[in-house]
Scaffold this active site. Structure first.
Site, PDB file in Angstrom:
ATOM      1  CG  HIS A 129      -1.927   0.568   0.785  1.00 25.21           C
ATOM      2  ND1 HIS A 129      -1.810   2.006   1.763  1.00 25.21           N
ATOM      3  CD2 HIS A 129      -3.099   1.473   0.570  1.00 25.21           C
ATOM      4  CE1 HIS A 129      -2.485   2.615   1.800  1.00 25.21           C
ATOM      5  NE2 HIS A 129      -3.649   2.733   1.173  1.00 25.21           N
ATOM      6  CG  HIS A 153      -9.096   4.669  -3.727  1.00 22.03           C
ATOM      7  ND1 HIS A 153      -8.297   6.103  -2.373  1.00 22.03           N
ATOM      8  CD2 HIS A 153      -8.061   4.264  -3.018  1.00 22.03           C
ATOM      9  CE1 HIS A 153      -7.177   5.533  -1.849  1.00 22.03           C
ATOM     10  NE2 HIS A 153      -6.834   4.149  -1.831  1.00 22.03           N
ATOM     11  NE  ARG A 229      -1.758  22.379   2.951  1.00 21.15           N
ATOM     12  CZ  ARG A 229      -2.468  21.311   1.663  1.00 21.15           C
ATOM     13  NH1 ARG A 229      -3.380  20.824   2.986  1.00 21.15           N
ATOM     14  NH2 ARG A 229      -2.602  21.024   0.776  1.00 21.15           N
ATOM     15  CB  CYS A 276       1.663  26.639   3.412  1.00 16.66           C
ATOM     16  SG  CYS A 276       0.951  25.633   1.626  1.00 16.66           S
ATOM     17  CE1 TYR A 410       2.649  21.711  -1.073  1.00 17.21           C
ATOM     18  CE2 TYR A 410       3.347  19.651  -0.128  1.00 17.21           C
ATOM     19  CZ  TYR A 410       2.449  20.655  -0.037  1.00 17.21           C
ATOM     20  OH  TYR A 410       1.411  20.645   0.770  1.00 17.21           O
TER      21      TYR A 410
END
Length: 567
Positions: A129, A153, A229, A276, A410
């Site tokens: 996974h 999904h 965040r 951020c 990012y």
């Protein structure tokens, strides 16, 4: 290098209604001193925009990738895909009561889930996974709510893979109106902490909120106003049982408890700003074009004093030759308890002047749950996405983290590149951030006020004036040497005062606050700010030349409209 697919979606926030003055955006209906607008606190839905997820798993699992970036349950729209295949044959499939499904939970040898009214044994799939142990939250019950969060999904190829683990159906006796009862769905956010109501919320689940004006107008941001965040829920972790594992390049491991870290290594404190990568994204959207992601204003940035132990000291203790590193070690990867992953270059991790910490205190107190309790990484000078919270594993590697947040999320591209054209492998992950500044306060001051008159005396003024304040910051520990401000949309410039502070650290990891006070009669309709760091890097004037569809690293001049009060 792994291959990737552009299949992740996220919500965006519509900006407030605004009107324009030349070169300035002024939100409607704000008071004189509130003409600067960091972001809207009321998120509104908009069609989801594409984002991305890596697939780095075994062949049997690689099509069944899990999104690692959450979509706000409250606002996100359903991703329309084909329905799961009908796995019933002409003969009746086995039926299972929900009690039996629950017995195949986290601690069982075989682990089952339900999806819709069907039951799946995913025991053999769990080791591959890509989202780590997040899947264990769903075993023993329905996966539906998790898939409403991880919307990646909802694709036919994922349904096809899931079908290979099908073992039967939920017994109709346990269905309500033909469905698994809602109360059977576990809520992963139910243990999230309570937050301060003053935060400017962009999404509730997962929780993302920026610092309000009052928190941006002090050198140290109060803990309860520090921007938040989250990519998922806040994991339940406890200091006594929390463990950090350091994994060397040869696979050897060494484990540390929090008490081990505190007793064995020297404690250090630094003052560092976390920002951020999407800070000021809304400004790019407003001034250029639509961007993909949460529409942060100027408050996805905060400053605090952090206390912990140096990562380089822990790596040395674990057996890393930090003064003679093997050439194959290029990166240090980090994993959090909620399956978030990121990495930084090895040079940053072991730099004696890099101040990378395994932090357990924030502003002199234990970390708050939203900020990584009981232990987090703190990589000052780098984008906040690399400072992994609730850290559980440190891994030395010849490659950067394979997580979606390192390989896909990012990064920046040219203004001509859209989401469908982006070659994610060609762009480096964001580490250090460019020079930045913003106006956080713009207010009228008058000599008729006792408090204001003291401020005016400092600047030798005796008339009605305007006080402008804000922050300036540069990544990489580069010091801010100058802040230029204008009261006429950049036609003429002045230098703001850099306010003194007591920042700690080997380099300039903390923001610099600044102030400018000028007579009101000199003010035009638009104030502008730009900062310059010690390498003489400065901010670009316009947004469009630096546009990128993700809206990352927005750092163009910050403009704020001004309207004089009627006399």
């Amino acid at each position: 290098m792994n291959s990737f697919r552009t299949i992740l979606r996220s919500s965006a926030i519509k900006p407030k209604s605004i009107f324009k003055t030349p070169g300035c955006l002024i939100p409607r209906g704000l008071r004189q001193q509130q003409l600067f607008d960091f972001s809207s606190s009321k998120a509104q839905p908009r069609n989801p925009l594409p984002r991305w997820q890596p697939e780095r798993v075994a062949a049997s699992a690689f099509a069944f990738a899990v999104s690692a970036v959450l979509v706000n349950i409250s606002y996100a729209q359903t991703v329309h895909a084909e329905s799961p295949p009908d796995t019933n044959s002409q003969t009746q499939s086995p039926r299972f009561r929900l009690d039996e499904v629950r017995r195949h939970g986290r601690d069982a040898e075989e682990k089952w889930i339900t999806k819709g009214n069907k039951v799946y044994n995913i025991t053999d799939w769990i080791p591959g996974h890509p989202g780590g142990e997040v899947i264990l939250r769903a075993v023993g019950g329905p996966v539906d709510q998790y898939w409403n969060i991880f919307t990646i999904h909802k694709k036919q190829e994922v349904y096809d893979i899931l079908d290979t683990f099908y073992i039967g159906d939920v017994d109709p006796q346990d269905l309500v109106d033909g469905k698994v009862p809602v109360e059977q769905l576990a809520d992963p956010f139910k243990n999230d902490p309570k937050r301060d109501e003053r935060l400017i919320v962009h999404s509730a689940r997962p929780f993302n909120a920026e610092t309000p004006e009052e928190g941006l107008n002090s050198f140290i941001t109060p803990d309860d106003l520090f921007y938040v965040r989250q990519h998922m829920w806040v994991p339940e972790v406890f200091e006594d049982s929390h463990r950090l594992v350091v994994e060397l390049e040869d696979g050897q491991e060494k484990e540390y408890s929090l008490q081990d870290l505190k007793k064995k290594f020297k404690e250090h404190s630094i003052t560092a700003t976390l920002q951020c990568s999407g800070n000021r994204r809304k400004h790019m959207t407003d001034e250029s074009r639509s961007t993909n992601g949460l529409q942060w204003g100027g408050g996805a940035i905060s400053n605090a004093e952090w206390t912990g132990v140096r990562l380089r000291d822990v790596l040395r203790d674990a057996g890393v030759q930090i003064d003679d590193l093997p050439s194959e070690i290029k990166h240090v990867q980090f994993e959090g308890a909620e399956a978030y992953g990121a990495s930084i270059p090895i040079e940053k991790a072991v730099d004696q002047f890099g101040d990378v910490l395994l932090a357990y205190k924030m502003n002199g107190k234990p970390l708050a749950p939203d900020h990584g309790y009981p232990l987090r990484l703190l990589a000052p000078g780098n984008v906040a996405a690399r400072s992994v919270k609730w850290i559980t594993r440190v891994r030395l590697s010849d490659e950067e983290s394979t997580s979606q947040w390192q390989r896909r999320d990012y990064k920046c591209f040219g203004p001509n590149i859209g989401s469908q054209q982006a070659d994610w492998d060609s762009a480096p992950a964001i580490q250090e951030t460019p020079v930045q500044s913003a106006i956080t306060s713009l207010r009228d001051v008058t000599p008729h006020s006792t408090q204001d008159s003291k401020l005016l005396q400092v600047y030798g003024l005796e008339e009605d004036s305007i006080a402008v304040e804000g922050y300036s910051y540069a990544g990489g520990g580069r010091r801010i040497i100058r802040v230029d401000v204008s009261a006429d949309d950049g036609r003429t410039w002045h230098q703001a005062e850099l306010l003194p502070d007591k920042a700690k650290g080997a380099k300039a990891w903390a923001w610099s606050r600044w102030r400018w006070v000028l007579p009101r009669q000199q003010a035009g309709r638009c104030f502008v700010v730009k900062a310059v760091d010690e390498a003489y890097n400065t901010q670009p004037g316009e947004y469009e030349p630096n546009y990128n569809f993700r809206g990352n690293l927005t750092s163009s001049w910050h403009r704020v409209g001004y309207r004089a009060k009627p006399s």
